[in-house]
Design an enzyme around this catalytic site. Structure first.
Site, mmCIF file in Angstrom:
data_model
loop_
_atom_site.group_PDB
_atom_site.id
_atom_site.type_symbol
_atom_site.label_atom_id
_atom_site.label_comp_id
_atom_site.label_asym_id
_atom_site.label_seq_id
_atom_site.Cartn_x
_atom_site.Cartn_y
_atom_site.Cartn_z
ATOM 1 N N LYS A 105 0.831 -1.217 0.000
ATOM 2 C CA LYS A 105 0.000 0.000 0.000
ATOM 3 C C LYS A 105 0.862 1.262 0.000
ATOM 4 C CE LYS A 105 -1.888 -1.526 3.813
ATOM 5 N NZ LYS A 105 -1.352 -2.888 3.877
ATOM 6 N N GLN B 183 -3.221 -2.166 7.377
ATOM 7 C CA GLN B 183 -3.593 -3.584 7.497
ATOM 8 C C GLN B 183 -4.255 -4.047 6.181
ATOM 9 O OE1 GLN B 183 -4.536 -1.488 10.577
ATOM 10 N NE2 GLN B 183 -2.356 -1.873 10.777
ATOM 11 N N LYS C 8 3.908 1.882 -0.994
ATOM 12 C CA LYS C 8 4.557 2.180 -2.273
ATOM 13 C C LYS C 8 3.560 2.802 -3.257
ATOM 14 C CE LYS C 8 5.833 0.552 -6.606
ATOM 15 N NZ LYS C 8 6.596 -0.222 -7.560
ATOM 16 N N THR D 119 7.678 -5.535 12.739
ATOM 17 C CA THR D 119 8.220 -6.417 13.784
ATOM 18 C C THR D 119 9.383 -7.285 13.298
ATOM 19 O OG1 THR D 119 6.630 -8.115 13.176
ATOM 20 C CG2 THR D 119 5.968 -6.598 14.929
ATOM 21 N N GLY D 120 9.624 -7.320 12.003
ATOM 22 C CA GLY D 120 10.709 -8.155 11.468
ATOM 23 C C GLY D 120 10.373 -9.644 11.440
HETATM 24 P P1 GDP Z 1 2.249 -2.183 3.073
HETATM 25 O O1 GDP Z 1 2.143 -2.430 4.536
HETATM 26 O O2 GDP Z 1 1.044 -2.650 2.333
HETATM 27 O O3 GDP Z 1 2.605 -0.783 2.726
HETATM 28 O O4 GDP Z 1 3.433 -3.114 2.553
HETATM 29 P P2 GDP Z 1 4.868 -3.330 3.267
HETATM 30 O O5 GDP Z 1 5.702 -2.140 3.031
HETATM 31 O O6 GDP Z 1 4.693 -3.811 4.666
HETATM 32 O O7 GDP Z 1 5.382 -4.598 2.466
HETATM 33 C C1 GDP Z 1 5.552 -4.570 1.092
HETATM 34 C C2 GDP Z 1 7.032 -4.916 0.781
HETATM 35 O O8 GDP Z 1 7.168 -5.230 -0.577
HETATM 36 C C3 GDP Z 1 7.975 -3.762 1.032
HETATM 37 O O9 GDP Z 1 9.226 -4.267 1.383
HETATM 38 C C4 GDP Z 1 8.024 -3.068 -0.322
HETATM 39 O O10 GDP Z 1 9.228 -2.338 -0.519
HETATM 40 C C5 GDP Z 1 7.976 -4.256 -1.237
HETATM 41 N N1 GDP Z 1 7.305 -4.041 -2.522
HETATM 42 C C6 GDP Z 1 6.229 -3.272 -2.823
HETATM 43 N N2 GDP Z 1 5.863 -3.460 -4.114
HETATM 44 C C7 GDP Z 1 6.721 -4.363 -4.629
HETATM 45 C C8 GDP Z 1 6.848 -4.992 -5.908
HETATM 46 O O11 GDP Z 1 6.073 -4.766 -6.833
HETATM 47 N N3 GDP Z 1 7.852 -5.894 -6.053
HETATM 48 C C9 GDP Z 1 8.726 -6.193 -5.057
HETATM 49 N N4 GDP Z 1 9.679 -7.081 -5.288
HETATM 50 N N5 GDP Z 1 8.640 -5.611 -3.847
HETATM 51 C C10 GDP Z 1 7.644 -4.732 -3.634
HETATM 52 P P1 IMO Z 2 0.227 -2.930 7.273
HETATM 53 O O1 IMO Z 2 -0.515 -1.627 7.300
HETATM 54 C C1 IMO Z 2 0.334 -7.132 8.404
HETATM 55 C C2 IMO Z 2 -1.551 -8.215 12.185
HETATM 56 C C3 IMO Z 2 -0.656 -8.701 13.300
HETATM 57 C C4 IMO Z 2 -1.599 -9.621 14.053
HETATM 58 C C5 IMO Z 2 -2.937 -8.888 13.935
HETATM 59 C C6 IMO Z 2 -3.263 -8.020 15.125
HETATM 60 O O2 IMO Z 2 1.697 -2.805 7.265
HETATM 61 O O3 IMO Z 2 -0.294 -3.806 6.177
HETATM 62 P P2 IMO Z 2 -2.363 -5.769 16.179
HETATM 63 O O4 IMO Z 2 -0.975 -5.228 16.330
HETATM 64 O O5 IMO Z 2 -3.235 -4.930 15.320
HETATM 65 O O6 IMO Z 2 -2.966 -6.107 17.485
HETATM 66 O O7 IMO Z 2 -2.171 -7.169 15.403
HETATM 67 O O8 IMO Z 2 -2.833 -8.087 12.781
HETATM 68 N N1 IMO Z 2 -1.195 -6.904 11.632
HETATM 69 C C7 IMO Z 2 -0.615 -6.727 10.436
HETATM 70 N N2 IMO Z 2 -0.188 -7.640 9.539
HETATM 71 N N3 IMO Z 2 0.424 -5.817 8.130
HETATM 72 C C8 IMO Z 2 -0.040 -4.903 9.006
HETATM 73 O O9 IMO Z 2 -0.137 -3.589 8.699
HETATM 74 C C9 IMO Z 2 -0.548 -5.346 10.248
HETATM 75 N N4 IMO Z 2 -1.042 -4.727 11.342
HETATM 76 C C10 IMO Z 2 -1.438 -5.688 12.169
HETATM 77 O O10 IMO Z 2 0.466 -9.387 12.792
HETATM 78 O O11 IMO Z 2 -1.717 -10.836 13.367
#
Ligand code: GDP
Ligand code: IMO
Ligand code: MG
Length: 419
Positions: free
Chosen positions: A16, A222, A18, A299-300
């Protein structure tokens, strides 16, 4: 003008952040409407990575206003740390606004989150432990503290009263380690610093902007399957992550919701507990995790991986009223000889494409196989998509009855194909 919406269609981390960053030049305002620092939204700009937790993903565009809406829960310490980190990257942060009705996460909310999860043992939700659940509980229980409260003369007393309530509540749980004194010191110092941030009356700000013809994008956190009402309860978060959450989280009337953009990975991941029907436990799961760098941005933790799930996506599209899909991370599948998509479930010997009341391990899945393209995607031109990738995208569009207008092919800001 209407408010466009961008949100996750799976269990979060769909990419999201990105996509919001990419689309933000088309908008005047980007507004987060729910969630809190449980979110981790990753932006990669000129090769440099930034993970945002509370601040909206339009913040790198100085001429775009970024609003933390009423529906968000804010941890002052995390917010200030995020602000300092972005200032160190050269941003002014003059374009950040905070809605006064957003609720505050107290140190004792995090303490309660940790104690509650610890007491649940094997049944734990797998929370990010950012205090999200307890803060929303206090909001709906009518005990919470809001951002606007920090400007009132008796804030300290209000804080003390809620903290005392939490300390009494903590007695029901087995004891855990928590540095309350240290956390409280940081919290109170951050509250002081927060007073100088730009605060707005959220619903007036958004609605007056709409009236003036401003273009607004609501940024979800989320994913739809983590929604408190429509997700895989109880393994969910504590807010409405779906389109309806924009109305309550920003004060936007339903008739003022515009285009809804749903984000889905080309496969599926989940972090934390709870069944995920299309989950894989074989070398394909390892490959998706390795190539997709599937480790939580907050959280890694390693993310669990599986194939895309058509019944699940259809459900999310229905609940959200999705107009178009952005498919992300298709490049992660570049090296697969073959891959699959879950196209229906088997439940008690019956085939179904509906999400059952309880999503648990009794669900078996049926899959459809696809031939991989087994090479890099050569350009950002839609016509240059390998035939097998185009075939997969066509299949998804047909099954989901929704156009896929954006295809993300890498983490970088510009790595995107527009149809
Ligand atoms: P969000 O929480 O929905 O914003 O997504 P996150 O940032 O937690 O996780 C998405 C991961 O995928 C991040 O490390 C981004 O840099 C990476 N990412 C996003 N779009 C792409 C894509 O099209 N290809 C690849 N390889 N990585 C992407
Ligand atoms: P973004 O916005 C993925 C998951 C947690 C757990 C459950 C409840 O980066 O997509 P909480 O901390 O809300 O009590 O956790 O929801 N969770 C996510 N999983 N991406 C997230 O956010 C999350 N935010 C919460 O891992 O299972
Ligand atoms: Mg994330």
């Amino acid at each position: 003008m209407k408010v466009d919406v961008l949100l996750g269609l799976q269990w979060g981390d769909e990419g999201k952040g990105k996509i919001v960053d990419y689309l933000s030049p088309n908008y005047d305002i980007i507004a987060r409407f729910q969630g809190g620092p449980n979110a981790g939204h990753t932006l990669v700009i000129n090769g440099e990575k930034t993970v945002l937790h509370i601040i909206p993903s339009g913040i790198f565009r100085e001429d775009v206003q970024n609003v933390i809406g009423n529906g968000v829960v804010i941890d002052p310490t995390i917010l200030l740390k995020e602000i300092d980190g972005l200032k160190a990257k050269g941003l002014s942060l003059n374009n950040l606004l905070i809605a006064k009705k957003a609720h505050l996460i107290l140190p004792t909310h995090r303490y309660l989150d940790a104690a509650s999860e610890n007491a649940k043992g094997k049944e734990k939700i797998g929370s990010t432990l950012k205090g999200i659940g307890p803060t929303y509980m206090d909001k709906t229980g009518r005990n919470g503290l809001r951002v606007g409260d920090i400007l009132t003369p008796n804030f300290k007393e209000k804080y003390q009263a809620l903290k005392d309530k939490h300390l009494a509540l903590l007695q029901i749980y087995p004891n855990i380690d928590f540095d309350l004194e240290g956390e409280e010191k940081a919290f109170l110092a951050s509250i002081e610093r927060m007073k100088s941030l730009q605060m707005v009356d959220g619903p007036y700000f958004i609605n007056q902007a709409l009236k003036k013809g401003k273009r607004i994008l609501a940024e979800g956190a989320q994913g739809s399957m983590l929604d408190i009402d429509y997700g895989t309860y109880p393994y969910v978060t504590s807010s409405n992550t779906v389109t309806a959450g924009v109305c309550t989280g920003l004060g936007v009337a339903p008739k003022n919701i515009g285009k809804v953009i749903g984000i889905s990975k080309a496969y599926c991941t989940r972090v934390g507990s709870g069944t995920f029907p299309s989950e894989l436990f074989d070398k394909n799961a390892e490959e998706l995790q390795r190539v997709g760098h599937e480790f939580g941005a907050t959280t890694g933790r390693p993310r669990r991986c599986g194939w895309i799930d058509i019944p699940q996506l259809k459900y999310a599209i229905m609940i959200n009223g999705v107009d178009e899909i952005c498919l992300t991370k298709i490049d992660v599948m570049n090296e697969f000889e073959t891959f699959e998509a879950v196209d229906s479930y088997e439940l008690d010997g019956q085939q179904t494409t509906q999400i059952p009341f309880e999503v648990n391990d009794s669900i078996k899945v049926n899959t459809k196989s696809f031939k991989g393209w087994n090479k890099d995607i050569p350009s950002r031109n839609h016509n240059d998509l390998p035939a097998e990738a185009a075939n997969y995208i066509n299949y998804l569009e047909q099954e989901l009855e929704t156009p896929i207008n954006l295809i993300s092919v890498g983490p970088g800001r510009e790595e995107i194909i527009i149809k």
